[in-house]
Design an enzyme around this catalytic site. Structure first.
Site, PDB file in Angstrom:
ATOM      1  N   SER A   1       0.829  -1.220   0.000  1.00  0.00           N
ATOM      2  CA  SER A   1       0.000   0.000   0.000  1.00  0.00           C
ATOM      3  C   SER A   1       0.858   1.262   0.000  1.00  0.00           C
ATOM      4  CB  SER A   1      -0.939  -0.008   1.214  1.00  0.00           C
ATOM      5  OG  SER A   1      -0.186  -0.068   2.419  1.00  0.00           O
ATOM      6  N   GLY A   2       1.938   1.254  -0.801  1.00  0.00           N
ATOM      7  CA  GLY A   2       2.675   2.481  -1.075  1.00  0.00           C
ATOM      8  C   GLY A   2       2.088   3.145  -2.312  1.00  0.00           C
TER       9      GLY A   2
ATOM     10  N   GLN B   1      10.921  12.485   1.242  1.00  0.00           N
ATOM     11  CA  GLN B   1      11.105  13.857   1.729  1.00  0.00           C
ATOM     12  C   GLN B   1      11.127  14.870   0.589  1.00  0.00           C
ATOM     13  OE1 GLN B   1      14.787  13.895   3.944  1.00  0.00           O
ATOM     14  NE2 GLN B   1      13.931  12.804   5.683  1.00  0.00           N
TER      15      GLN B   1
ATOM     16  N   GLY C   1      10.741  15.180  -2.712  1.00  0.00           N
ATOM     17  CA  GLY C   1       9.588  15.490  -3.530  1.00  0.00           C
ATOM     18  C   GLY C   1       9.392  14.582  -4.714  1.00  0.00           C
TER      19      GLY C   1
ATOM     20  N   GLU D   1      17.119  19.348  -7.231  1.00  0.00           N
ATOM     21  CA  GLU D   1      17.869  18.245  -6.632  1.00  0.00           C
ATOM     22  C   GLU D   1      18.959  17.837  -7.604  1.00  0.00           C
ATOM     23  OE1 GLU D   1      15.294  15.094  -5.249  1.00  0.00           O
ATOM     24  OE2 GLU D   1      14.591  16.295  -3.575  1.00  0.00           O
TER      25      GLU D   1
ATOM     26  N   HIS E   1      22.151   6.664  -0.808  1.00  0.00           N
ATOM     27  CA  HIS E   1      21.894   8.102  -0.703  1.00  0.00           C
ATOM     28  C   HIS E   1      23.096   8.727  -0.015  1.00  0.00           C
ATOM     29  CE1 HIS E   1      20.105  11.968   0.136  1.00  0.00           C
ATOM     30  NE2 HIS E   1      19.043  11.627  -0.567  1.00  0.00           N
TER      31      HIS E   1
ATOM     32  N   ARG F   1      23.856  11.080  -7.760  1.00  0.00           N
ATOM     33  CA  ARG F   1      24.010  10.478  -6.434  1.00  0.00           C
ATOM     34  C   ARG F   1      25.167   9.512  -6.305  1.00  0.00           C
ATOM     35  NH1 ARG F   1      17.964   9.285  -4.333  1.00  0.00           N
ATOM     36  NH2 ARG F   1      17.657  11.496  -4.049  1.00  0.00           N
TER      37      ARG F   1
ATOM     38  N   GLU G   1       8.980   0.373  -6.755  1.00  0.00           N
ATOM     39  CA  GLU G   1      10.393   0.042  -6.503  1.00  0.00           C
ATOM     40  C   GLU G   1      10.716  -1.435  -6.706  1.00  0.00           C
ATOM     41  OE1 GLU G   1      11.934   2.004  -3.036  1.00  0.00           O
ATOM     42  OE2 GLU G   1      13.828   0.891  -3.128  1.00  0.00           O
TER      43      GLU G   1
ATOM     44  N   ARG H   1      19.261   6.057 -10.287  1.00  0.00           N
ATOM     45  CA  ARG H   1      17.997   6.797 -10.392  1.00  0.00           C
ATOM     46  C   ARG H   1      18.205   8.295 -10.194  1.00  0.00           C
ATOM     47  NH1 ARG H   1      14.070   8.313  -6.314  1.00  0.00           N
ATOM     48  NH2 ARG H   1      15.529   7.403  -4.836  1.00  0.00           N
TER      49      ARG H   1
HETATM   50  P1  FAD Z   1       6.558   1.307  -0.800  1.00  0.00           P
HETATM   51  O1  FAD Z   1       6.101   2.691  -0.651  1.00  0.00           O
HETATM   52  O2  FAD Z   1       7.783   0.932  -0.052  1.00  0.00           O
HETATM   53  O3  FAD Z   1       5.371   0.337  -0.351  1.00  0.00           O
HETATM   54  C1  FAD Z   1       5.592  -1.041  -0.230  1.00  0.00           C
HETATM   55  C2  FAD Z   1       4.384  -1.649   0.439  1.00  0.00           C
HETATM   56  O4  FAD Z   1       4.433  -3.060   0.344  1.00  0.00           O
HETATM   57  C3  FAD Z   1       4.275  -1.333   1.917  1.00  0.00           C
HETATM   58  O5  FAD Z   1       2.937  -1.026   2.174  1.00  0.00           O
HETATM   59  C4  FAD Z   1       4.681  -2.631   2.587  1.00  0.00           C
HETATM   60  O6  FAD Z   1       4.142  -2.812   3.856  1.00  0.00           O
HETATM   61  C5  FAD Z   1       4.109  -3.622   1.597  1.00  0.00           C
HETATM   62  N1  FAD Z   1       4.698  -4.957   1.637  1.00  0.00           N
HETATM   63  C6  FAD Z   1       5.997  -5.304   1.444  1.00  0.00           C
HETATM   64  N2  FAD Z   1       6.134  -6.639   1.541  1.00  0.00           N
HETATM   65  C7  FAD Z   1       4.910  -7.151   1.785  1.00  0.00           C
HETATM   66  C8  FAD Z   1       4.411  -8.457   2.003  1.00  0.00           C
HETATM   67  N3  FAD Z   1       5.192  -9.551   2.010  1.00  0.00           N
HETATM   68  N4  FAD Z   1       3.086  -8.608   2.222  1.00  0.00           N
HETATM   69  C9  FAD Z   1       2.265  -7.542   2.261  1.00  0.00           C
HETATM   70  N5  FAD Z   1       2.690  -6.279   2.082  1.00  0.00           N
HETATM   71  C10 FAD Z   1       3.998  -6.086   1.842  1.00  0.00           C
HETATM   72  N6  FAD Z   1      11.497   8.961  -3.854  1.00  0.00           N
HETATM   73  C11 FAD Z   1      11.145  10.089  -4.494  1.00  0.00           C
HETATM   74  O7  FAD Z   1      10.751  10.045  -5.663  1.00  0.00           O
HETATM   75  N7  FAD Z   1      11.194  11.291  -3.843  1.00  0.00           N
HETATM   76  C12 FAD Z   1      11.617  11.406  -2.555  1.00  0.00           C
HETATM   77  O8  FAD Z   1      11.643  12.494  -2.005  1.00  0.00           O
HETATM   78  C13 FAD Z   1      12.018  10.230  -1.870  1.00  0.00           C
HETATM   79  N8  FAD Z   1      12.459  10.285  -0.595  1.00  0.00           N
HETATM   80  C14 FAD Z   1      12.713   9.121   0.076  1.00  0.00           C
HETATM   81  C15 FAD Z   1      13.051   9.182   1.427  1.00  0.00           C
HETATM   82  C16 FAD Z   1      13.252   8.013   2.149  1.00  0.00           C
HETATM   83  C17 FAD Z   1      13.632   8.084   3.600  1.00  0.00           C
HETATM   84  C18 FAD Z   1      13.102   6.758   1.506  1.00  0.00           C
HETATM   85  C19 FAD Z   1      13.306   5.482   2.262  1.00  0.00           C
HETATM   86  C20 FAD Z   1      12.794   6.694   0.152  1.00  0.00           C
HETATM   87  C21 FAD Z   1      12.590   7.874  -0.563  1.00  0.00           C
HETATM   88  N9  FAD Z   1      12.253   7.844  -1.918  1.00  0.00           N
HETATM   89  C22 FAD Z   1      11.921   8.999  -2.570  1.00  0.00           C
HETATM   90  C23 FAD Z   1      12.022   6.567  -2.605  1.00  0.00           C
HETATM   91  C24 FAD Z   1      10.517   6.306  -2.652  1.00  0.00           C
HETATM   92  O9  FAD Z   1       9.930   6.722  -1.459  1.00  0.00           O
HETATM   93  C25 FAD Z   1      10.202   4.846  -2.867  1.00  0.00           C
HETATM   94  O10 FAD Z   1      10.988   4.300  -3.868  1.00  0.00           O
HETATM   95  C26 FAD Z   1       8.736   4.684  -3.274  1.00  0.00           C
HETATM   96  O11 FAD Z   1       7.918   5.343  -2.356  1.00  0.00           O
HETATM   97  C27 FAD Z   1       8.390   3.210  -3.366  1.00  0.00           C
HETATM   98  O12 FAD Z   1       6.992   3.087  -3.514  1.00  0.00           O
HETATM   99  P2  FAD Z   1       6.356   1.642  -3.672  1.00  0.00           P
HETATM  100  O13 FAD Z   1       4.905   1.834  -3.742  1.00  0.00           O
HETATM  101  O14 FAD Z   1       7.040   0.920  -4.752  1.00  0.00           O
HETATM  102  O15 FAD Z   1       6.779   0.894  -2.318  1.00  0.00           O
HETATM  103  C1  SIN Z   2      15.650  13.018  -0.935  1.00  0.00           C
HETATM  104  O1  SIN Z   2      14.800  13.780  -0.458  1.00  0.00           O
HETATM  105  O2  SIN Z   2      16.855  13.273  -0.980  1.00  0.00           O
HETATM  106  C2  SIN Z   2      15.208  11.713  -1.458  1.00  0.00           C
HETATM  107  C3  SIN Z   2      14.847  11.872  -2.865  1.00  0.00           C
HETATM  108  C4  SIN Z   2      14.822  10.565  -3.571  1.00  0.00           C
HETATM  109  O3  SIN Z   2      15.269   9.549  -3.057  1.00  0.00           O
HETATM  110  O4  SIN Z   2      14.376  10.567  -4.717  1.00  0.00           O
END
Ligand code: FAD
Ligand code: SIN
Length: 530
Positions: A12-13, A46, A48, A112, A229, A275, A360, A371
């Protein structure tokens, strides 16, 4: 199967939630998520979301910057879709209630690393992910066709012949395994950061989706490309909290332990170099000066600016006794983002029928070897929506790229009653499979992982450690095979990029009956679909 639905989404990301919106008009959607609904990498984002929407920007420039950062390995067609469809996905988010920061009536864009324009939308200064998550969760909860089950852990993909037919999962407080059958399943499980000792990711980033897909026989690609990072807080008393790249975009400088500003010695874009370049520069400056940190310095910025522009980061650092407006911040790179993952086409289709991946966990090739900052949230929106669309339109269609065989290696799968030693595993990843790699270290890591048995336990925490072990093996194996340096993969024994041999993807696929992993290569974009 215990029960049936039309579509299952695991995670649920941003990617899973955006896909759910797309699918909600096409049937019943079940979202399984292993923690609270809002616990994900998305929640912590964080800096954006990058999108070419400002007056000074162009889609073509966003395309060029993404391709340049990707160091020769981006799939150009996938990048084109990302940058072209991005603005529509953002406008839709705004319509659903996302409040991006504004200057007067106009959207405010920050800069950035490796972006040639101010292109990054943000919310509440440094809480962009939380704002996007809030909007998407609210939207999804308003859709009667969507059921979201928190604390539901996906244990196994149910495969019949060459098709994924459903998911087995555990729920909190209930004994036994549930099985749900579905027309199509989407992996939206995020990254593998928690496979490393030092990471910006929350504990849930255990790479479950990568491991589930691998065990189901799906192809995974680019697993050697783990992004570090450059600026994660490094204080003995604090977690490796992220200090957004936007802080350098707004004028923050990096200083070594001797107080010198050094980045312009490494790249003409200095603090705003890609990066991978900044992370390696920090690694080398810290080693040269005999320190384990460098410093991010914001003390020269106008009074009050840091507190107002980065309120969340400011408050968190204050909790650890650090006033970042007045004191340089000790930082060192930490594992942050997985460029590789489950190989998909541009509709999220994997090489297994009925199985899709987005966000991701997926590898469309959109990020190449490195990236571009803030392209990940955009990827989740664009490719989450695309995967949702394809799941509804052609749920049984698979992706069938052409592979060229490289080798096949035995996959040792001894088991014990205890879980694999997790801390040692993470330590080995950080020590030997980190920012600078070489054959000897990679072999040491590979040997340790091959000798580590999987745990027999069927509970969530045992399975998460097993999944980390699968990913540790895959990242190490791919890093051993790619005999060059490119983007985030740096080999001190092969320090140069080698386009004539390595301008291609490295793919790993599990052959279950043979208990072997087949490594092959694939062209970056030259693929056909069935
Ligand atoms: P996620 O958002 O990680 O969601 C994964 C989901 O899967 C979660 O809900 C988790 O609980 C669920 N899940 C995992 N395994 C299972 C399982 N076995 N069963 C059930 N559920 C499961 N990117 C940007 O573009 N801009 C930014 O500013 C930025 N800042 C960041 C800052 C931080 C601190 C971090 C860690 C990352 C940042 N990133 C940023 C990267 C970005 O946030 C992620 O790559 C992106 O949000 C991933 O989205 P997603 O939906 O693929 O996965
Ligand atoms: C950050 O705010 O530096 C994270 C941005 C990203 O991972 O894309």
């Amino acid at each position: 199967m215990n029960h049936e639905t039309d579509f299952v989404i695991i995670g649920s990301g941003v990617a899973g939630l955006r896909a759910a919106v797309e699918l909600s008009s096409r049937g019943r959607v079940l979202i399984l998520t292993k923690s609270r609904a809002d616990e994900s990498n998305t929640e912590y984002a964080q800096g954006g979301v990058a999108v070419a929407m400002s007056d000074e920007d162009q889609i073509g420039l966003h395309y060029q910057d993404t391709i340049r950062a990707g160091d020769g390995l981006c799939n150009g067609a996938a990048v084109r879709l990302l940058v072209e469809e991005g603005p529509a996905r953002i406008l839709e988010l705004i319509e659903w209630g996302t409040q991006f920061d504004r200057e007067g009536a106009k959207l405010s864009f920050t800069r950035e690393a490796a972006h040639s324009r101010r292109r990054v939308l943000h919310a509440k200064g440094d809480a962009t992910g939380r704002e996007i998550n809030r909007t998407l969760l609210k939207k999804v909860r308003s859709l009667p066709e969507v059921t979201l089950v928190p604390y539901a852990f996906a244990l196994r993909l149910e495969i019949s012949g060459d098709r994924c037919e459903g998911v087995s999962y555990l729920t909190r407080g209930e004994d036994g395994t549930h099985e749900v059958g579905a027309g199509a399943v989407l992996l939206a499980t995020g990254g593998i950061g928690a496979t490393y000792r030092d990471t910006t990711n929350p504990d849930i980033a255990t790479g479950d989706g990568h491991a589930l897909a691998f065990r189901a026989g799906a192809a995974l690609a680019d697993m050697e490309f783990v992004q570090f990072h450059p600026t994660a807080l490094k204080l003995a008393t604090a977690p490796r909290f992220l200090l957004s790249e936007a802080m350098r975009g707004e004028g923050g400088k990096l200083r070594n332990a001797e107080g010198d500003i050094f980045m312009s010695r490494y790249h003409h874009l200095a603090e705003l170099a890609p990066r991978d370049v900044v992370s390696r520069a920090i690694f080398s400056e810290a080693s040269r000066t005999g320190s384990d940190v460098v410093y991010l310095d914001l003390t020269h910025l106008p009074s009050g600016f840091v507190e107002q522009r980065f309120p969340g980061i400011y408050a968190t650092c204050m909790k650890f006794g650090l006033d970042i407006a007045r004191q340089p911040i000790p930082v060192f790179p930490a594992a942050h983002y997985m460029m590789g993952g489950v190989l998909t086409d541009m509709h999220g289709r994997t090489t297994v029928r009925g199985l899709f991946a987005a966000g991701e966990v997926a590898c469309t090739g959109v990020h190449g070897a490195n990236r571009l900052a803030s392209n990940s949230l955009l990827e989740g929106l664009v490719y989450g929506a695309r995967a949702g669309c394809a799941m509804a339109a052609s749920p049984r269609k698979a992706y069938t790229p052409r592979f060229t065989d490289l080798c096949s290696v035995a996959w040792e799968q001894n088991e014990t009653d205890s879980a694999p030693p997790e801390q040692e595993l993470r330590q080995t990843m950080s020590e030997f499979v980190g920012i600078v790699r070489h054959e000897q270290g990679l072999r040491e890591a590979a040997d340790r992982f091959a000798a580590t048995p999987f745990g027999r336990g069927q509970d969530q925490s045992a399975q998460e450690v097993n999944n980390k072990l699968i990913n540790a093996r895959l990242v190490t194996g791919a890093a051993l095979y790619r005999l060059e340096s490119r983007g985030a993969h740096y080999r001190s024994d092969y320090p140069h990029r080698n386009d004539s041999q390595w301008k291609k993807r490295l793919v790993a696929c599990y052959d279950l009956p043979g208990r072997r992993v087949r490594y092959s290569t694939a062209e970056i974009g030259g693929t056909r679909e069935t």
